[in-house]
Design an enzyme around this catalytic site. Structure first.
Site, PDB file in Angstrom:
ATOM      1  NE  ARG A 141      -3.987  -2.017   2.012  1.00 38.94           N
ATOM      2  CZ  ARG A 141      -3.750  -3.049   2.819  1.00 38.94           C
ATOM      3  NH1 ARG A 141      -2.748  -2.993   3.685  1.00 38.94           N
ATOM      4  NH2 ARG A 141      -4.499  -4.121   2.760  1.00 38.94           N
ATOM      5  CE  LYS A 144      -1.590  13.558 -14.291  1.00 37.47           C
ATOM      6  NZ  LYS A 144      -2.090  13.726 -15.667  1.00 37.47           N
ATOM      7  CD  GLU A 193       6.314  15.725 -22.362  1.00 39.78           C
ATOM      8  OE1 GLU A 193       5.480  16.655 -22.324  1.00 39.78           O
ATOM      9  OE2 GLU A 193       5.989  14.513 -22.283  1.00 39.78           O
ATOM     10  CE  LYS A 224       4.457  17.419 -14.219  1.00 37.74           C
ATOM     11  NZ  LYS A 224       4.790  16.149 -14.868  1.00 37.74           N
ATOM     12  CD  GLU A 277      -4.845  15.900 -14.926  1.00 40.86           C
ATOM     13  OE1 GLU A 277      -3.642  15.620 -14.758  1.00 40.86           O
ATOM     14  OE2 GLU A 277      -5.486  15.647 -15.940  1.00 40.86           O
ATOM     15  NE  ARG A 324      -0.345  16.956 -12.508  1.00 42.36           N
ATOM     16  CZ  ARG A 324       0.381  16.155 -11.741  1.00 42.36           C
ATOM     17  NH1 ARG A 324       0.116  16.078 -10.451  1.00 42.36           N
ATOM     18  NH2 ARG A 324       1.362  15.457 -12.240  1.00 42.36           N
ATOM     19  CG  ASN A 367      -3.165  16.057 -19.568  1.00 45.69           C
ATOM     20  OD1 ASN A 367      -2.217  15.339 -19.310  1.00 45.69           O
ATOM     21  ND2 ASN A 367      -4.160  16.267 -18.717  1.00 45.69           N
ATOM     22  CG  HIS A 374       0.412  14.809 -23.352  1.00 47.16           C
ATOM     23  ND1 HIS A 374       1.065  15.988 -23.625  1.00 47.16           N
ATOM     24  CD2 HIS A 374       1.328  14.002 -22.758  1.00 47.16           C
ATOM     25  CE1 HIS A 374       2.319  15.900 -23.193  1.00 47.16           C
ATOM     26  NE2 HIS A 374       2.506  14.703 -22.669  1.00 47.16           N
ATOM     27  CG  HIS A 396      -1.434  10.020 -24.061  1.00 52.60           C
ATOM     28  ND1 HIS A 396      -1.961  10.488 -22.879  1.00 52.60           N
ATOM     29  CD2 HIS A 396      -0.088  10.088 -23.926  1.00 52.60           C
ATOM     30  CE1 HIS A 396      -0.958  10.817 -22.059  1.00 52.60           C
ATOM     31  NE2 HIS A 396       0.182  10.593 -22.677  1.00 52.60           N
ATOM     32  CG  HIS A 425       5.508  10.535 -24.223  1.00 53.31           C
ATOM     33  ND1 HIS A 425       4.137  10.345 -24.175  1.00 53.31           N
ATOM     34  CD2 HIS A 425       5.753  11.657 -23.509  1.00 53.31           C
ATOM     35  CE1 HIS A 425       3.589  11.307 -23.464  1.00 53.31           C
ATOM     36  NE2 HIS A 425       4.547  12.128 -23.047  1.00 53.31           N
TER      37      HIS A 425
HETATM   38  N1  LIG Z   1       4.423  10.756 -15.148  1.00 50.71           N
HETATM   39  C1  LIG Z   1       4.378  11.846 -15.882  1.00 50.71           C
HETATM   40  O1  LIG Z   1       3.963  12.894 -15.433  1.00 50.71           O
HETATM   41  C2  LIG Z   1       4.891  11.784 -17.293  1.00 50.71           C
HETATM   42  C3  LIG Z   1       5.118  12.967 -17.997  1.00 50.71           C
HETATM   43  C4  LIG Z   1       5.655  12.875 -19.282  1.00 50.71           C
HETATM   44  C5  LIG Z   1       5.940  11.639 -19.829  1.00 50.71           C
HETATM   45  N2  LIG Z   1       5.689  10.500 -19.111  1.00 50.71           N
HETATM   46  C6  LIG Z   1       6.014   9.172 -19.653  1.00 50.71           C
HETATM   47  O2  LIG Z   1       7.415   9.087 -19.823  1.00 50.71           O
HETATM   48  C7  LIG Z   1       7.683   8.101 -20.833  1.00 50.71           C
HETATM   49  C8  LIG Z   1       8.733   8.632 -21.775  1.00 50.71           C
HETATM   50  O3  LIG Z   1       9.906   8.918 -21.065  1.00 50.71           O
HETATM   51  P1  LIG Z   1      11.336   8.819 -21.783  1.00 50.71           P
HETATM   52  O4  LIG Z   1      11.310   9.563 -23.058  1.00 50.71           O
HETATM   53  O5  LIG Z   1      12.350   9.156 -20.769  1.00 50.71           O
HETATM   54  O6  LIG Z   1      11.376   7.277 -22.197  1.00 50.71           O
HETATM   55  P2  LIG Z   1      12.327   6.079 -21.725  1.00 50.71           P
HETATM   56  O7  LIG Z   1      12.307   5.907 -20.283  1.00 50.71           O
HETATM   57  O8  LIG Z   1      11.965   4.927 -22.582  1.00 50.71           O
HETATM   58  O9  LIG Z   1      13.795   6.594 -22.148  1.00 50.71           O
HETATM   59  C9  LIG Z   1      14.081   6.781 -23.496  1.00 50.71           C
HETATM   60  C10 LIG Z   1      15.318   5.960 -23.907  1.00 50.71           C
HETATM   61  O10 LIG Z   1      16.487   6.608 -23.416  1.00 50.71           O
HETATM   62  C11 LIG Z   1      17.284   5.694 -22.684  1.00 50.71           C
HETATM   63  N3  LIG Z   1      18.001   6.467 -21.658  1.00 50.71           N
HETATM   64  C12 LIG Z   1      17.481   7.120 -20.610  1.00 50.71           C
HETATM   65  N4  LIG Z   1      18.444   7.786 -19.967  1.00 50.71           N
HETATM   66  C13 LIG Z   1      19.603   7.546 -20.602  1.00 50.71           C
HETATM   67  C14 LIG Z   1      20.949   7.973 -20.424  1.00 50.71           C
HETATM   68  N5  LIG Z   1      21.291   8.831 -19.462  1.00 50.71           N
HETATM   69  N6  LIG Z   1      21.880   7.507 -21.296  1.00 50.71           N
HETATM   70  C15 LIG Z   1      21.549   6.671 -22.316  1.00 50.71           C
HETATM   71  N7  LIG Z   1      20.294   6.266 -22.543  1.00 50.71           N
HETATM   72  C16 LIG Z   1      19.325   6.698 -21.709  1.00 50.71           C
HETATM   73  C17 LIG Z   1      16.316   4.667 -22.151  1.00 50.71           C
HETATM   74  O11 LIG Z   1      16.972   3.445 -21.889  1.00 50.71           O
HETATM   75  C18 LIG Z   1      15.338   4.553 -23.323  1.00 50.71           C
HETATM   76  O12 LIG Z   1      15.851   3.672 -24.290  1.00 50.71           O
HETATM   77  C19 LIG Z   1       6.369   7.799 -21.501  1.00 50.71           C
HETATM   78  O13 LIG Z   1       5.865   6.560 -21.056  1.00 50.71           O
HETATM   79  C20 LIG Z   1       5.456   8.913 -21.029  1.00 50.71           C
HETATM   80  O14 LIG Z   1       4.113   8.541 -20.974  1.00 50.71           O
HETATM   81  C21 LIG Z   1       5.167  10.564 -17.856  1.00 50.71           C
HETATM   82 ZN   LIG Z   2       4.237  13.836 -21.920  1.00 45.87          ZN
END
Ligand SMILES: NC(=O)c1ccc[n+]([C@@H]2O[C@H](COP(=O)([O-])OP(=O)(O)OC[C@H]3O[C@@H](n4cnc5c(N)ncnc54)[C@H](O)[C@@H]3O)[C@@H](O)[C@H]2O)c1
Ligand SMILES: [Zn+2]
Length: 361
Positions: free
Chosen positions: A119, A141, A183, A225, A235, A239, A243, A246, A250, A262
């Site tokens: 939990r 989130k 972003e 942010k 949200e 907030r 999006n 998005h 999405h 993404h």
């Molecule tokens: N929770 C939230 O508020 C929020 C906001 C925006 C996006 N997201 C989510 O985030 C995700 C996208 O994040 P992302 O673009 O970081 O994707 P990801 O985590 O897949 O990273 C992208 C790629 O970069 C590589 N990588 C990361 N750091 C590295 C480093 N320092 N050196 C070498 N390679 C590295 C990873 O292994 C991966 O292959 C999506 O699922 C999206 O929905 C969430």
């Molecule tokens: Zn995003």
């Protein structure tokens, strides 16, 4: 130390530093105890051992280092099961901590595990991608994707600390820098003001790997942010502006079976939203979007997918209301830079046209 405080119910720091002293940052946030480190197959070999060392120096005992395959596919129920059972097997207690070292995927997955294991246990974000540093690690989130739609499983869990070492970005491939900049552009368009003024100049330098420009953009984005999250942590209203881009973004990701990054999906989603903003609010910002996204190194179109699948995935979007008719969607649009309007109802014909306009890379 350069940091931003997120004034959530339990406030926390977002530290963004070159040569970040992880030991100090973690020690200032919470007392040492049992912990697990979650990472992915790309980031782990690069940065897990130095992280492990810093945590040990701070008095932490890592019960396990869990590695999931790199990529969006790990934001899945099957990866969730694998990781949460590893916590159980490692005997992580209720007062334990999960450290998520990686991009948004590791952060979202790790956060959801931390929110539900016993939990809820402590959660620390160690974002290594630009996207995670500017956006996903902040705000609480967390969640997973389903084949039926993006982020359909999730929770709110604010981290106890976000610690971003800018040196981690030195191993990030240029295309991933561009994904993070999507972003940043979103946040700049929403925030306006000095952030927006600086954006154009800093984008070029950031793409060239200039760590000062990257730090400035990260701090701008995190401050913007954090201000929104402090107003509306769960949200209920405001907030939702985050999006921007998005709703369609999405839908594109789900329709492409999560092989579309993404950042690219959000870039296309913002261009589509800019078209809708012009059509419905008379705001002529399409060229501004194109220029910024081009400067960020992002394509203006995504590979073709079935438009109806995009609309179907959008139909399951969490932002829709039960009372919405089958043919309306709710959008965040822009009246101008720095002036988002949320909850704008848009008919299916307009949405279809806007989606079609960004397909066919
Ligand atoms: N929770 C939230 O508020 C929020 C906001 C925006 C996006 N997201 C989510 O985030 C995700 C996208 O994040 P992302 O673009 O970081 O994707 P990801 O985590 O897949 O990273 C992208 C790629 O970069 C590589 N990588 C990361 N750091 C590295 C480093 N320092 N050196 C070498 N390679 C590295 C990873 O292994 C991966 O292959 C999506 O699922 C999206 O929905 C969430
Ligand atoms: Zn995003």
């Amino acid at each position: 130390m350069r940091s931003v405080t997120v004034a959530a119910t339990t406030p926390y720091e977002v530290c963004v530093e070159l040569d970040l002293d992880l030991k100090d940052a973690v020690s200032a946030a919470l007392p040492p105890g049992a912990a697990i480190l979650l990472t992915d197959s790309t980031v782990g070999p690069l940065h897990a051992s130095s992280t492990d060392e810093a945590l040990k120096e701070a008095g932490w005992a890592l019960a396990d280092v869990v590695t999931v395959p790199a990529g969006e596919g790990s934001k899945s129920l099957s990866a969730y099961e694998l990781v949460i059972r590893k916590l159980a097997r490692a005997g992580v207690p209720r007062e334990g901590t999960l450290f998520a070292l990686g991009g948004g995927v590791v952060g979202d997955l790790g956060g959801f595990v931390a929110s539900s294991y016993m939990r809820g246990i402590n959660f620390v974000q160690l974002p290594t991608s630009l996207l995670a540093m500017v956006d996903s690690s902040v705000g609480g989130k967390v969640g997973l994707d389903l084949p039926e739609g993006k982020n359909l499983v999730g929770a709110f869990l604010q981290p106890r600390l976000v610690a971003a070492n800018l040196n981690w970005l030195e191993t990030l491939p240029p295309r991933e820098v561009s994904h993070g900049l999507a972003e940043v552009v979103k946040m700049g368009l929403l925030a306006g003001g000095k952030f927006f003024e600086d954006l154009r100049r800093l984008l070029g330098d950031a793409r060239a790997g200039n760590l000062e420009a990257l730090q400035a953009l990260i701090l701008h984005s995190v401050r913007a942010k954090a201000a929104v999250v402090a107003e509306d942590e769960r949200e209920v209203g405001l907030r939702a502006v985050l999006n921007y881009g998005h709703t369609i973004g999405h839908g594109l990701e789900a329709a492409a079976g999560y092989v579309l990054p993404h950042g690219k999906a959000v870039a296309a989603g913002m261009l589509a939203a800019a078209r809708l903003s012009r059509e419905l609010l008379g705001a002529d910002l399409l060229k501004t979007h194109e220029d910024l996204l081009h400067a960020a190194g992002l394509p203006l179109k995504v590979p073709a997918v079935d438009v109806e699948s995009v609309l179907r995935a959008m139909g399951r979007d969490k932002k829709r209301r039960a009372s919405d008719k089958a043919y309306t969607y709710r959008f965040v649009l822009l009246e101008d830079v720095g002036r988002p309007r949320r909850d704008v109802p848009v008919g299916v014909a307009e949405v279809r046209r806007a989606v079609e306009a960004v397909l066919g890379a």
